[in-house]
Write an enzyme that holds these catalytic residues in place. Structure first.
Site, short mmCIF file in Angstrom:
data_model
loop_
_atom_site.label_atom_id
_atom_site.label_comp_id
_atom_site.label_asym_id
_atom_site.label_seq_id
_atom_site.Cartn_x
_atom_site.Cartn_y
_atom_site.Cartn_z
CG HIS A 289 -2.12 8.32 7.71
ND1 HIS A 289 -3.04 7.47 7.63
CD2 HIS A 289 -2.79 9.33 8.25
CE1 HIS A 289 -4.31 7.83 8.01
NE2 HIS A 289 -4.07 9.10 8.34
CB VAL B 126 -7.84 10.77 18.58
CG1 VAL B 126 -6.71 10.95 19.71
CG2 VAL B 126 -8.73 9.58 18.71
NE ARG C 238 -3.66 9.09 18.74
CZ ARG C 238 -4.48 8.60 17.83
NH1 ARG C 238 -5.18 7.41 18.45
NH2 ARG C 238 -4.97 8.97 17.00
CE LYS D 40 -4.67 8.24 11.92
NZ LYS D 40 -5.97 8.90 11.66
CG LEU E 297 0.59 2.81 -2.38
CD1 LEU E 297 -0.18 3.94 -1.83
CD2 LEU E 297 1.24 3.25 -3.54
NE ARG F 9 -13.77 8.42 13.75
CZ ARG F 9 -12.69 8.50 13.69
NH1 ARG F 9 -12.21 9.37 14.49
NH2 ARG F 9 -11.90 7.58 13.29
CG ASN G 26 -12.04 8.32 9.84
OD1 ASN G 26 -12.22 7.36 9.69
ND2 ASN G 26 -10.51 8.48 9.97
N GLY H 22 -7.50 -1.88 10.47
CA GLY H 22 -6.54 -2.85 9.78
C GLY H 22 -6.96 -4.22 9.63
P1 ADP Z 1 -8.78 0.40 8.16
O1 ADP Z 1 -9.97 1.25 7.94
O2 ADP Z 1 -8.80 -1.04 8.25
O3 ADP Z 1 -7.96 1.12 9.32
P2 ADP Z 1 -7.29 1.81 5.88
O4 ADP Z 1 -8.01 1.63 4.42
O5 ADP Z 1 -7.67 2.90 6.48
O6 ADP Z 1 -8.00 0.67 6.77
O7 ADP Z 1 -6.05 1.25 5.85
C1 ADP Z 1 -5.32 1.00 6.84
C2 ADP Z 1 -3.67 1.36 6.96
O8 ADP Z 1 -3.28 0.21 6.21
C3 ADP Z 1 -3.12 2.29 6.38
O9 ADP Z 1 -3.01 3.73 7.32
C4 ADP Z 1 -1.99 1.91 5.76
O10 ADP Z 1 -1.01 1.97 6.85
C5 ADP Z 1 -2.19 0.67 5.39
N1 ADP Z 1 -2.83 0.53 3.80
C6 ADP Z 1 -3.99 0.79 3.59
N2 ADP Z 1 -3.93 0.52 2.03
C7 ADP Z 1 -2.80 0.59 1.71
C8 ADP Z 1 -2.06 0.48 0.43
N3 ADP Z 1 -2.89 0.41 -0.74
N4 ADP Z 1 -0.79 0.28 0.33
C9 ADP Z 1 -0.13 0.29 1.48
N5 ADP Z 1 -0.60 0.37 2.70
C10 ADP Z 1 -1.96 0.57 2.67
#
Ligand code: ADP
Length: 446
Positions: free
Chosen positions: A208, A294, A337, A237, A203, A291, A289, A165
């Site tokens: 998720h 968890v 968790r 998570k 969004l 891999r 991912n 994040g």
């Molecule tokens: P990271 O690899 O840093 O975890 P992600 O692309 O998996 O980044 O996004 C992490 C989280 O950020 C997502 O689980 C979601 O909660 C939020 N997120 C990512 N993209 C969006 C989007 N386009 N709109 C709203 N929330 C988003």
């Protein structure tokens, strides 16, 4: 099949992999830092090698030490678990160059999926739905403005090298775009040494939902359904379930097929998870991912398939043990968790576990590396263990989970058990009515 596997990880996941190896008659080598000399995975492995001092950079991430441990013990493959070296393409290549198997996908696929811009482009080219956004990187503020006008505000600015994040900023409107872009850039530069950015439509209330896939590397691939991991705090998570309370059979089969077909086309090998945001009945790819995750046990609970057995078989050049049409999804599973953290502030709480009692009974699984008297070291993540409960229906699963949470005892350190005891009685949780922001709002109100 491999005859000896070195497990380049620690804690519950090292133990989880060790158990699968034992079941398949494979010898195991544990590696550990000096802080983990008394860990359960070290005690239960056939052999163990100390690979360095407590900081992960000097032990669990220390490639030369892990290679040396492979040589000393004659291990013919390495399972990286999750975290640490599990998504390090270079590590996979080095092992290959030394004729040691890597229990994971091909290094080229790890690399592609590790770069978020490339991952998104690849996903799109394979027919996976993605979030509307910039076509690759945005190079200037002018370009960012143009993209934002096209997709509409609010927009999300994301780092190509992102993870956890970080390097991510929302711009609600045109006035704050410049500030959001420069903050995200400097955060990304500091965290990853790379400030390439891209943009997406933000969004508002997504869930998720992620799809578990498996490929054999020879053009065959299957999906094992989805997991709903919408209950998160700071993108971590907290509670995961399968199936998702938000999907029906048709939606599951549709997105599952899209993912499996994409992996077949890619020639993907081993376990993978394709993560989506799900809003208003639409799926939007966010990342893949490459891999084991968890939360993989909830998928194991509803399919009866051991994902680590499958990983080992495929990495050794074997076939998938099941065909898509043989996979049945039975009942409902939830994972909590249990972390050594304050249940409200989430401050880590390392220390000695003075009393420990885990729940049991039908449909109950606890994956944990701890025991009574175990000292949780301050150097690594704060996971005490995962409680996974399976029931014939979601209601049945929740009933059983409530009973298990009452039975679970962890004394001596703070744990997140009280949070789950509160959550299970909440009407929204009972109804499965939550999105990715629900938990943070709930914690603020509390
Ligand atoms: P990271 O690899 O840093 O975890 P992600 O692309 O998996 O980044 O996004 C992490 C989280 O950020 C997502 O689980 C979601 O909660 C939020 N997120 C990512 N993209 C969006 C989007 N386009 N709109 C709203 N929330 C988003």
């Amino acid at each position: 099949m491999f005859s000896k596997v070195l497990i380049a990880n620690r804690g519950e996941i090292a133990l989880r992999i060790l158990r699968a190896c034992k079941e398949l008659g494979i010898e195991t080598v544990a590696v550990h830092s000096t802080a983990d000399a008394h860990a359960m995975h070290v005690r239960l492995a056939d052999e163990s090698v100390c690979i360095g001092p407590p900081p992960a950079g000097e032990s669990y991430l220390n490639i030369p030490q892990i290679l040396a441990a492979c040589e000393i013990t004659n291990a013919d493959a390495v399972h990286p678990g999750y975290g640490f070296l599990s998504e390090n393409a270079r590590f996979a290549e080095i092992l290959e160059a030394h004729n040691i198997g890597f229990i994971g996908p091909k290094s080229e696929h790890i690399r592609v999926m590790g770069d978020k811009i490339q991952a998104k482009q690849t996903a799109e080219s394979l027919g996976i739905p993605v979030v509307p956004g910039s076509d690759g990187a945005v190079r200037s503020l002018e370009e960012a403005r143009k993209v934002a006008e096209e997709i509409g505000y609010p927009v999300l600015i994301k780092a190509a090298a992102g993870g956890g994040g970080r390097g991510m900023k929302v711009a609600e409107n045109a006035d704050v775009l410049a500030t959001a872009l420069s903050t995200a850039k400097s955060e990304a530069k500091a965290a990853f040494g790379d400030d390439a950015m891209y943009m997406e439509k933000y969004l508002g209330k997504p869930r998720h939902i992620e799809v578990q896939v498996f490929g054999d590397g020879k053009g065959n691939a299957i999906h094992l359904g989805e997991r709903d991991c919408s209950l998160q705090r700071r993108h971590q998570k907290v509670w995961e379930e399968a199936p998702s309370p938000a999907l029906n059979v048709e939606a599951r089969e549709k997105i599952g097929k899209v993912c499996a077909d994409a992996m077949a086309k890619l020639g993907y090998s081993g376990a993978g998870t394709i993560e989506f945001l799900y809003e208003n009945g639409e799926f939007y790819f966010i990342e893949m991912n490459t891999r084991l995750q968890v939360e993989h046990p909830v998928t194991e609970a509803i399919t009866g398939i051991d994902l680590v057995h499958e990983q080992l078989r495929i990495a050794a050049g074997g076939e998938l043990s099941v065909k898509q049409e043989d996979i049945q999804f039975e009942g409902h599973a939830i994972e909590c968790r249990i972390n050594a953290e304050d249940p409200r502030t989430f401050m880590p709480s390392p220390g000695t576990i003075t009393h420990y009692h885990t729940p049991g009974g039908l449909g109950v699984r606890v994956d944990s590396g701890v025991y009574q008297g175990y000292k949780i070291p301050p150097y690594y993540d704060s996971l005490i263990g995962k409680l996974i409960v399976h029931g014939r229906s979601r209601v049945d699963c929740m009933m059983r989970l409530r009973r298990c949470l009452d039975e679970f005892v962890v004394d001596g350190v703070n744990s997140t058990l009280p949070l789950f005891r509160d959550l299970i009685d909440h009407q929204d949780i009972a109804n499965g009515a939550y999105d990715i922001h629900w938990l943070e709002k709930y914690l603020e109100l509390d």
